[in-house]
Design a protein around this motif. Sequence first.
Motif, PDB file in Angstrom:
ATOM      1  N   MET B  58      36.118 -24.696  23.878  1.00 37.77           N
ATOM      2  CA  MET B  58      35.426 -24.641  25.155  1.00 37.77           C
ATOM      3  C   MET B  58      33.921 -24.670  24.941  1.00 37.77           C
ATOM      4  SD  MET B  58      37.512 -22.156  27.794  1.00 37.77           S
ATOM      5  CE  MET B  58      36.119 -21.901  28.880  1.00 37.77           C
ATOM      6  N   ARG B  59      33.542 -25.129  23.771  1.00 35.50           N
ATOM      7  CA  ARG B  59      32.115 -25.188  23.417  1.00 35.50           C
ATOM      8  C   ARG B  59      31.432 -23.847  23.696  1.00 35.50           C
ATOM      9  NH1 ARG B  59      30.371 -30.227  22.028  1.00 35.50           N
ATOM     10  NH2 ARG B  59      28.170 -29.832  22.397  1.00 35.50           N
ATOM     11  N   THR B  60      31.930 -22.857  23.021  1.00 37.10           N
ATOM     12  CA  THR B  60      31.368 -21.514  23.172  1.00 37.10           C
ATOM     13  C   THR B  60      31.146 -20.903  21.793  1.00 37.10           C
ATOM     14  OG1 THR B  60      32.579 -21.226  25.237  1.00 37.10           O
ATOM     15  CG2 THR B  60      31.763 -19.236  24.181  1.00 37.10           C
ATOM     16  N   MET B  61      30.022 -20.233  21.637  1.00 34.60           N
ATOM     17  CA  MET B  61      29.720 -19.605  20.358  1.00 34.60           C
ATOM     18  C   MET B  61      29.679 -18.097  20.571  1.00 34.60           C
ATOM     19  SD  MET B  61      29.362 -22.001  18.094  1.00 34.60           S
ATOM     20  CE  MET B  61      28.158 -23.317  18.254  1.00 34.60           C
ATOM     21  N   GLU B  81      20.467 -18.179  22.097  1.00 32.94           N
ATOM     22  CA  GLU B  81      21.121 -18.621  23.342  1.00 32.94           C
ATOM     23  C   GLU B  81      20.461 -19.893  23.854  1.00 32.94           C
ATOM     24  OE1 GLU B  81      22.085 -18.987  27.553  1.00 32.94           O
ATOM     25  OE2 GLU B  81      20.114 -18.720  26.702  1.00 32.94           O
ATOM     26  N   GLN B  82      19.149 -19.909  23.859  1.00 33.19           N
ATOM     27  CA  GLN B  82      18.416 -21.078  24.352  1.00 33.19           C
ATOM     28  C   GLN B  82      18.782 -22.335  23.570  1.00 33.19           C
ATOM     29  OE1 GLN B  82      15.474 -21.086  26.794  1.00 33.19           O
ATOM     30  NE2 GLN B  82      16.997 -19.593  27.388  1.00 33.19           N
ATOM     31  N   LYS B  83      18.792 -22.209  22.280  1.00 30.78           N
ATOM     32  CA  LYS B  83      19.012 -23.374  21.438  1.00 30.78           C
ATOM     33  C   LYS B  83      20.465 -23.834  21.511  1.00 30.78           C
ATOM     34  CE  LYS B  83      15.142 -21.828  18.698  1.00 30.78           C
ATOM     35  NZ  LYS B  83      14.136 -22.661  19.362  1.00 30.78           N
ATOM     36  N   LEU B  84      21.363 -22.886  21.661  1.00 32.84           N
ATOM     37  CA  LEU B  84      22.769 -23.270  21.817  1.00 32.84           C
ATOM     38  C   LEU B  84      22.968 -24.001  23.138  1.00 32.84           C
ATOM     39  CD1 LEU B  84      24.775 -20.187  20.514  1.00 32.84           C
ATOM     40  CD2 LEU B  84      24.697 -22.478  19.536  1.00 32.84           C
ATOM     41  N   ARG B  85      22.387 -23.457  24.168  1.00 29.21           N
ATOM     42  CA  ARG B  85      22.550 -24.071  25.482  1.00 29.21           C
ATOM     43  C   ARG B  85      22.004 -25.489  25.487  1.00 29.21           C
ATOM     44  NH1 ARG B  85      24.184 -22.343  29.649  1.00 29.21           N
ATOM     45  NH2 ARG B  85      24.025 -20.211  28.878  1.00 29.21           N
ATOM     46  N   SER B  87      22.159 -27.485  23.290  1.00 22.64           N
ATOM     47  CA  SER B  87      23.131 -28.375  22.662  1.00 22.64           C
ATOM     48  C   SER B  87      24.486 -28.317  23.357  1.00 22.64           C
ATOM     49  CB  SER B  87      23.299 -28.006  21.191  1.00 22.64           C
ATOM     50  OG  SER B  87      22.079 -28.160  20.511  1.00 22.64           O
ATOM     51  N   GLY B  88      24.501 -27.745  24.535  1.00 22.56           N
ATOM     52  CA  GLY B  88      25.733 -27.759  25.318  1.00 22.56           C
ATOM     53  C   GLY B  88      26.734 -26.675  24.956  1.00 22.56           C
ATOM     54  N   TYR B  89      26.280 -25.642  24.272  1.00 24.64           N
ATOM     55  CA  TYR B  89      27.177 -24.533  23.956  1.00 24.64           C
ATOM     56  C   TYR B  89      26.812 -23.295  24.770  1.00 24.64           C
ATOM     57  CZ  TYR B  89      29.344 -26.895  20.029  1.00 24.64           C
ATOM     58  OH  TYR B  89      30.066 -27.752  19.258  1.00 24.64           O
ATOM     59  N   ASP B  90      27.814 -22.573  25.170  1.00 24.29           N
ATOM     60  CA  ASP B  90      27.591 -21.293  25.819  1.00 24.29           C
ATOM     61  C   ASP B  90      27.666 -20.175  24.787  1.00 24.29           C
ATOM     62  OD1 ASP B  90      27.088 -21.854  28.506  1.00 24.29           O
ATOM     63  OD2 ASP B  90      29.192 -22.319  28.822  1.00 24.29           O
ATOM     64  N   SER B  91      27.152 -19.031  25.173  1.00 22.68           N
ATOM     65  CA  SER B  91      27.081 -17.904  24.243  1.00 22.68           C
ATOM     66  C   SER B  91      27.858 -16.710  24.762  1.00 22.68           C
ATOM     67  CB  SER B  91      25.618 -17.484  24.043  1.00 22.68           C
ATOM     68  OG  SER B  91      24.854 -18.563  23.594  1.00 22.68           O
ATOM     69  N   LEU B  92      28.795 -16.278  23.963  1.00 22.12           N
ATOM     70  CA  LEU B  92      29.535 -15.070  24.283  1.00 22.12           C
ATOM     71  C   LEU B  92      28.871 -13.941  23.512  1.00 22.12           C
ATOM     72  CD1 LEU B  92      31.867 -14.881  26.150  1.00 22.12           C
ATOM     73  CD2 LEU B  92      33.420 -15.314  24.277  1.00 22.12           C
ATOM     74  N   LEU B  93      28.290 -13.007  24.235  1.00 21.77           N
ATOM     75  CA  LEU B  93      27.521 -11.946  23.587  1.00 21.77           C
ATOM     76  C   LEU B  93      28.392 -10.727  23.323  1.00 21.77           C
ATOM     77  CD1 LEU B  93      24.760 -10.846  22.659  1.00 21.77           C
ATOM     78  CD2 LEU B  93      24.430  -9.998  24.986  1.00 21.77           C
ATOM     79  N   CYS B  94      28.189 -10.135  22.187  1.00 22.40           N
ATOM     80  CA  CYS B  94      29.001  -8.984  21.818  1.00 22.40           C
ATOM     81  C   CYS B  94      28.151  -7.975  21.074  1.00 22.40           C
ATOM     82  CB  CYS B  94      30.154  -9.473  20.946  1.00 22.40           C
ATOM     83  SG  CYS B  94      31.344  -8.223  20.555  1.00 22.40           S
ATOM     84  N   CYS B  95      27.794  -6.877  21.742  1.00 24.53           N
ATOM     85  CA  CYS B  95      26.975  -5.851  21.101  1.00 24.53           C
ATOM     86  C   CYS B  95      27.901  -4.833  20.468  1.00 24.53           C
ATOM     87  CB  CYS B  95      26.078  -5.159  22.122  1.00 24.53           C
ATOM     88  SG  CYS B  95      25.041  -6.306  23.044  1.00 24.53           S
ATOM     89  N   THR B  96      27.788  -4.683  19.177  1.00 23.65           N
ATOM     90  CA  THR B  96      28.783  -3.896  18.454  1.00 23.65           C
ATOM     91  C   THR B  96      28.351  -2.455  18.213  1.00 23.65           C
ATOM     92  OG1 THR B  96      27.799  -4.494  16.340  1.00 23.65           O
ATOM     93  CG2 THR B  96      29.472  -5.959  17.232  1.00 23.65           C
TER      94      THR B  96
END
Lengths: 335, 335
Positions: B58-61, B81-85, B87-96
């Motif tokens: 789904m083009r997600t990182m 996030e900016q650079k991924l977007r 290039s057409g990728y979305d960002s799934l954020l995960c704070c651990t």
Amino acid sequence: MTIYDISEKAGVSIATVSRVLNGSQNVSDKTRKKVLDIIDRYGYTPNAFARGLGLNTMRTMGIMCADSSDPYLAKAVYYIEQKLRASGYDSLLCCTGYAPETKAASMNLLLTKKVDGIILAGSNFVHDKESENKYIADAAAQIPVMLLNADLDIPNVYSVLSDAFSSMYEATVSVFQSGIKDILYFYNSNSYSGKHKLAGFLAAMKEQTASEADAMTQFYHGSHEDVHAMVDCLKNLRDKGLVFHGVIASDDMLALAAVKYAREMNYRIPEEFSVLGYNNSMLALCCEPELTSIDNKLETLCQHLITTLLGLLEGREMPKKTVFSGEIIRRGTTR
Amino acid sequence: MTIYDISEKAGVSIATVSRVLNGSQNVSDKTRKKVLDIIDRYGYTPNAFARGLGLNTMRTMGIMCADSSDPYLAKAVYYIEQKLRASGYDSLLCCTGYAPETKAASMNLLLTKKVDGIILAGSNFVHDKESENKYIADAAAQIPVMLLNADLDIPNVYSVLSDAFSSMYEATVSVFQSGIKDILYFYNSNSYSGKHKLAGFLAAMKEQTASEADAMTQFYHGSHEDVHAMVDCLKNLRDKGLVFHGVIASDDMLALAAVKYAREMNYRIPEEFSVLGYNNSMLALCCEPELTSIDNKLETLCQHLITTLLGLLEGREMPKKTVFSGEIIRRGTTR
DNA sequence: TTGAAAGCGCTAACAC
DNA sequence: GTGTTAGCGCTTTCAA
């Protein structure tokens, strides 16, 4: 490894595996154990896309914010992400920048990815003209939209915010009554909450001075990271003959710049010069002396925002607008 | 509205609609226009889940970071996030968070969501024991894993980092040679880059003092937001009789605390007391006087990280490890 | 309590 | 250049 593999190895149908996977009660303990064993043994994980296709959700929320590196928004994103994850939702982050054109496009991108809800973090997403808020209405026609620190009367759009007007009003009265009468309002945003803060300041000044004369205000146009430019902006005013011994800022960074300005002008803080910030961010403690700042209870706001959103998704009736009071945290830059 | 509806209304097969959707050349201009018109008229958007199921992406990182409200990590997340977007990728954020136990679980969550790659932002994800890095190896067995400011020799794990050792080494030499010899190293992390920074400091001190005696170091255990606690930590040392006229910190916040400490001790900065920070963050400019700090070229690092990751996904050969030099940005806290 | 089978909406190989 | 069709891996009726 698919559900078919598991069903075969366990000697049951895929329907049964699916039931086990989804915690259905209609499975005998024996069968359940058998299936779970196989799943465990082979380390099987259901395919999220297939699941999404069937359930029409992947339990993902979209978070939009202008700039996730802004300290305040960063905190908001952090709280939101944490609380969503605690409820089993993932967060798709989308930083839109402050340019209005990109917002609608970003929103559509999130809608395309079929998120379950959208959170607009920060009041810069709401505009004056109704037409400019159409992109929000369009999104809300599909999924719930949550506004953090903004307010909009559109169906399926819900707001959680702090009462910026009252906070600023009280803060202004407080500074004024401490003896500093020539107060400059220093701000950098005309967003929804930006306007309310300004209005609170103006209302208080009007009342305190019992005059119709305009209070001093200065809009700062530069980058929100460029402290030097902020200080220069204040110096410029001074050079133009504007005298002020107090600064109330719409933001801690601007307030910090005001402290730097006061230091350069050799004013003693807070005796001769008072400064009051907004957000009670980390910057407030970094400042010297430490900044008096308005705390707008961000974590509480985020908590309620998520609670409301999740309630909505469960089909419950939820408050359209939730307002909290801010609080002045007094430190070294005010008397 | 599905691809079937569109195909019907346009009087073509779903395959043709799919071709138009995916920009295939094997469609006549006339047909393409007809289909696009219908798509436009009805505002059709392909179902992302179905598409994901077919394409297996789904083009997600996935972006993992300990705490996205930390100024440095927030910036990193923003750039990424900016650079991924772009290039057409979305960002799934995960704070651990910083606790080790949750990392593996968070990673599995991202894998479950079938992201195309995982980015570990910050060096706290890499541990000493090989066994503790197993979760990274496991993930890398499925998808590429990118390390920002860390390094790990595992297949399908790629690193982009700045040379913390050299930066710290040079910075230490510089402070020492400016005349301040009793330097305390003040740090709060034993992460990969944390260790390298410390090593750079120690190596420089050993060389400069030409002695085997241990240089002064102090680990800070408290919250990374609590400036007061940091200042107290330094005061404690002082009370125990440890004298130092310079602080080199692993982080701008710690450096800022050192400046506050120096002010409380009535040292003149930088003449009697020097401070040097790391990250060249916004805090460096907020400090009074402004902080000399090491810039580790975060945006460049992020740019290369994304370039490498995207190259990998296209099946190209990419550098396993990319190292950039840091740069000392000299400001008011050093001579 | 379980299984068979019909979707979910798309992509892509293959046939024409 | 276009259409037919078999997947992709799951959920969920409906029967048994």
